[in-house]
Motif scaffolding. Structure first.
Motif, short mmCIF file in Angstrom:
data_model
loop_
_atom_site.label_atom_id
_atom_site.label_comp_id
_atom_site.label_asym_id
_atom_site.label_seq_id
_atom_site.Cartn_x
_atom_site.Cartn_y
_atom_site.Cartn_z
N THR A 54 -12.61 16.73 -9.79
CA THR A 54 -11.48 17.57 -9.41
C THR A 54 -11.37 17.58 -7.88
O THR A 54 -12.04 16.80 -7.21
N GLY A 55 -10.49 18.43 -7.35
CA GLY A 55 -10.29 18.49 -5.91
C GLY A 55 -10.24 19.93 -5.43
O GLY A 55 -9.97 20.85 -6.21
N THR A 56 -10.49 20.13 -4.14
CA THR A 56 -10.37 21.46 -3.54
C THR A 56 -8.95 21.67 -3.04
O THR A 56 -8.23 20.72 -2.76
N GLY A 57 -8.58 22.94 -2.92
CA GLY A 57 -7.27 23.27 -2.35
C GLY A 57 -6.13 23.04 -3.32
O GLY A 57 -6.31 23.03 -4.54
N ARG A 58 -4.92 22.83 -2.76
CA ARG A 58 -3.72 22.73 -3.58
C ARG A 58 -3.38 21.31 -3.99
O ARG A 58 -2.41 21.08 -4.70
N THR A 59 -4.18 20.35 -3.56
CA THR A 59 -3.91 18.95 -3.84
C THR A 59 -5.12 18.31 -4.49
O THR A 59 -6.25 18.52 -4.05
N PHE A 60 -4.88 17.51 -5.54
CA PHE A 60 -5.98 16.72 -6.10
C PHE A 60 -6.35 15.63 -5.11
O PHE A 60 -7.47 15.57 -4.62
N SER A 61 -5.40 14.75 -4.79
CA SER A 61 -5.60 13.77 -3.72
C SER A 61 -4.26 13.20 -3.29
O SER A 61 -3.45 12.80 -4.14
N ALA A 62 -4.06 13.16 -1.98
CA ALA A 62 -2.84 12.58 -1.41
C ALA A 62 -2.94 11.07 -1.27
O ALA A 62 -2.13 10.46 -0.58
N GLY A 63 -3.92 10.46 -1.95
CA GLY A 63 -4.03 8.99 -1.93
C GLY A 63 -4.79 8.49 -0.72
O GLY A 63 -5.63 9.17 -0.15
N THR A 64 -4.49 7.27 -0.34
CA THR A 64 -5.14 6.66 0.82
C THR A 64 -4.66 7.34 2.10
O THR A 64 -3.47 7.65 2.24
N ASP A 65 -5.57 7.58 3.01
CA ASP A 65 -5.24 8.15 4.31
C ASP A 65 -4.30 7.19 5.04
O ASP A 65 -4.69 6.09 5.43
N LEU A 66 -3.03 7.60 5.20
CA LEU A 66 -2.02 6.69 5.76
C LEU A 66 -2.26 6.38 7.23
O LEU A 66 -1.84 5.33 7.71
N LEU A 67 -2.90 7.28 7.96
CA LEU A 67 -3.22 6.97 9.35
C LEU A 67 -4.21 5.82 9.42
O LEU A 67 -4.09 4.92 10.25
N GLU A 68 -5.18 5.83 8.50
CA GLU A 68 -6.14 4.73 8.44
C GLU A 68 -5.45 3.45 7.96
O GLU A 68 -5.73 2.35 8.45
N MET A 69 -4.52 3.58 7.00
CA MET A 69 -3.77 2.41 6.53
C MET A 69 -2.94 1.81 7.66
O MET A 69 -2.85 0.58 7.79
N LYS A 70 -2.35 2.65 8.50
CA LYS A 70 -1.55 2.15 9.62
C LYS A 70 -2.41 1.33 10.57
O LYS A 70 -2.00 0.27 11.06
N GLU A 71 -3.66 1.79 10.81
CA GLU A 71 -4.56 1.04 11.67
C GLU A 71 -4.91 -0.31 11.04
O GLU A 71 -4.97 -1.34 11.73
N THR A 72 -5.13 -0.30 9.72
CA THR A 72 -5.43 -1.55 9.01
C THR A 72 -4.26 -2.52 9.09
O THR A 72 -4.43 -3.71 9.37
N ALA A 73 -3.05 -1.98 8.86
CA ALA A 73 -1.86 -2.84 8.86
C ALA A 73 -1.59 -3.43 10.24
O ALA A 73 -1.10 -4.55 10.36
N GLU A 227 -3.15 -7.93 -8.10
CA GLU A 227 -2.70 -6.80 -7.28
C GLU A 227 -3.23 -6.92 -5.85
O GLU A 227 -2.49 -6.70 -4.88
N ASN A 228 -4.51 -7.24 -5.72
CA ASN A 228 -5.10 -7.36 -4.38
C ASN A 228 -4.42 -8.45 -3.56
O ASN A 228 -4.19 -8.29 -2.36
N ALA A 229 -4.09 -9.56 -4.22
CA ALA A 229 -3.41 -10.65 -3.52
C ALA A 229 -2.03 -10.22 -3.06
O ALA A 229 -1.62 -10.49 -1.91
N LYS A 230 -1.29 -9.55 -3.95
CA LYS A 230 0.05 -9.10 -3.60
C LYS A 230 0.01 -8.00 -2.54
O LYS A 230 0.85 -7.96 -1.63
N PHE A 231 -0.97 -7.10 -2.65
CA PHE A 231 -1.11 -6.03 -1.66
C PHE A 231 -1.38 -6.61 -0.27
O PHE A 231 -0.76 -6.22 0.72
N ALA A 232 -2.32 -7.58 -0.21
CA ALA A 232 -2.64 -8.21 1.06
C ALA A 232 -1.44 -8.96 1.63
O ALA A 232 -1.22 -8.97 2.85
N GLU A 233 -0.66 -9.56 0.75
CA GLU A 233 0.53 -10.30 1.18
C GLU A 233 1.57 -9.37 1.80
O GLU A 233 2.23 -9.72 2.79
N LEU A 234 1.69 -8.15 1.25
CA LEU A 234 2.73 -7.23 1.70
C LEU A 234 2.28 -6.29 2.82
O LEU A 234 3.11 -5.79 3.58
N LEU A 235 0.96 -6.03 2.90
CA LEU A 235 0.45 -5.12 3.92
C LEU A 235 0.73 -5.69 5.32
O LEU A 235 0.39 -6.84 5.62
N GLY A 236 1.35 -4.89 6.13
CA GLY A 236 1.72 -5.34 7.47
C GLY A 236 3.03 -6.09 7.52
O GLY A 236 3.46 -6.52 8.60
#
Length: 262
Positions: A54-73, A227-236
């Motif tokens: 489960t999760g704490t607070g009002r959210t279970f999970s907002a998914g991947t941290d988009l700030l970290e994703m932006k750095e990756t991209a 999925e991983n191949a398509k994700f890598a192709e589209l990321l960035g």
């Protein structure tokens, strides 16, 4: 156990709680690794029969941290993106019952990991969103394979293609969620069902789960590879960059001005 993930044992049920409430329990690399390691440890522990997540607070999970994703991209990180893969590996291999209590909003991996759950219970306040097309990327965590088998092709197509919110009631009607409860009853209800399972022989629980999931494994592996191949192709790519810039600027992305086919 990391402060990002809380752990409590009671009556052979190990409760794992995502604990980044200020970040809406979004997964950064550290949380991906912490949950992956916790699942592996629970799987190997002869005193643990069931895991309740489960999760704490009002959210279970907002998914991947988009700030970290932006750095990756943008190529600004150190290239370490292993945490997500480790978590999906751990979910795929987890041999004991996994019960999930969705206490609030679930996005991205906060939804796709539910494809590996054996029982999902949700608060009436829970909502679900797989924002892949709104982020200009591809599905993840074998959701392109698991979701159609879990909720039917058209329900899965709507969830994965539209990126629209799905309510707890809609998710229950689809068969994505097993039970819906009031928020203050969720954890106790989920723990009660987990404890019922935990009273059974662990060897039998593992055998039942293996017989239910063994035929899915080749499909999961094939889906993850594609999925991983398509994700890598589209990321960035143009759509992903526009989506991440829009997020950083607090606006809706505009995909209408992208190059043809993007």
């Amino acid at each position: 156990m990391s402060d990002l993930l809380l752990s409590e044992d009671r009556d052979r049920v190990r409760t794992l709680t995502l604990n980044r409430p200020d970040q809406l329990n979004a997964f950064n690399q550290a949380l991906y690794v912490a949950l992956a390691e916790a699942l592996c440890e629970a799987d190997e522990d002869p005193e643990v029969a069931v895991v309740l997540l489960t999760g704490t607070g009002r959210t279970f999970s907002a998914g991947t941290d988009l700030l970290e994703m932006k750095e990756t991209a943008s190529g600004a990180d150190d290239g370490e993106s292993h945490g997500f893969i480790r978590l999906v590996d751990a979910l795929t291999a987890f041999s004991k019952p996994l019960v999930v209590a969705v206490n609030g909003l679930g996005l991205g991996i906060g939804v796709t990991l539910l494809g590996f759950a054996d029982l999902v219970l949700a608060s009436t306040k829970a909502r679900f969103k797989t924002p892949f097309t709104t982020l200009g990327v591809a599905p993840e965590a074998a959701s392109s394979f698991l979701f159609p088998r879990l909720i039917g092709r058209q329900n899965a197509a709507w969830m994965l293609l539209s990126g629209e919110w799905i309510s707890a009631e809609e998710a229950h009607e689809m068969g994505f969620v097993w039970r819906v409860t009031e928020p203050d009853e969720l954890l106790a209800t989920a723990w009660g069902h987990a404890a019922t399972l935990a009273a059974r022989p662990i060897s039998s629980l593992v055998a039942v789960k293996e017989t239910m999931t063994a035929s899915l494994r080749p499909g999961i592996e094939a889906a993850r590879e594609l999925e991983n191949a398509k994700f890598a192709e589209l990321l960035g790519g143009p759509a992903n960059i526009e989506a991440l810039l829009a997020f950083a600027e607090g606006r809706e992305p505009d995909f209408t001005k992208l190059p043809p086919g993007a």
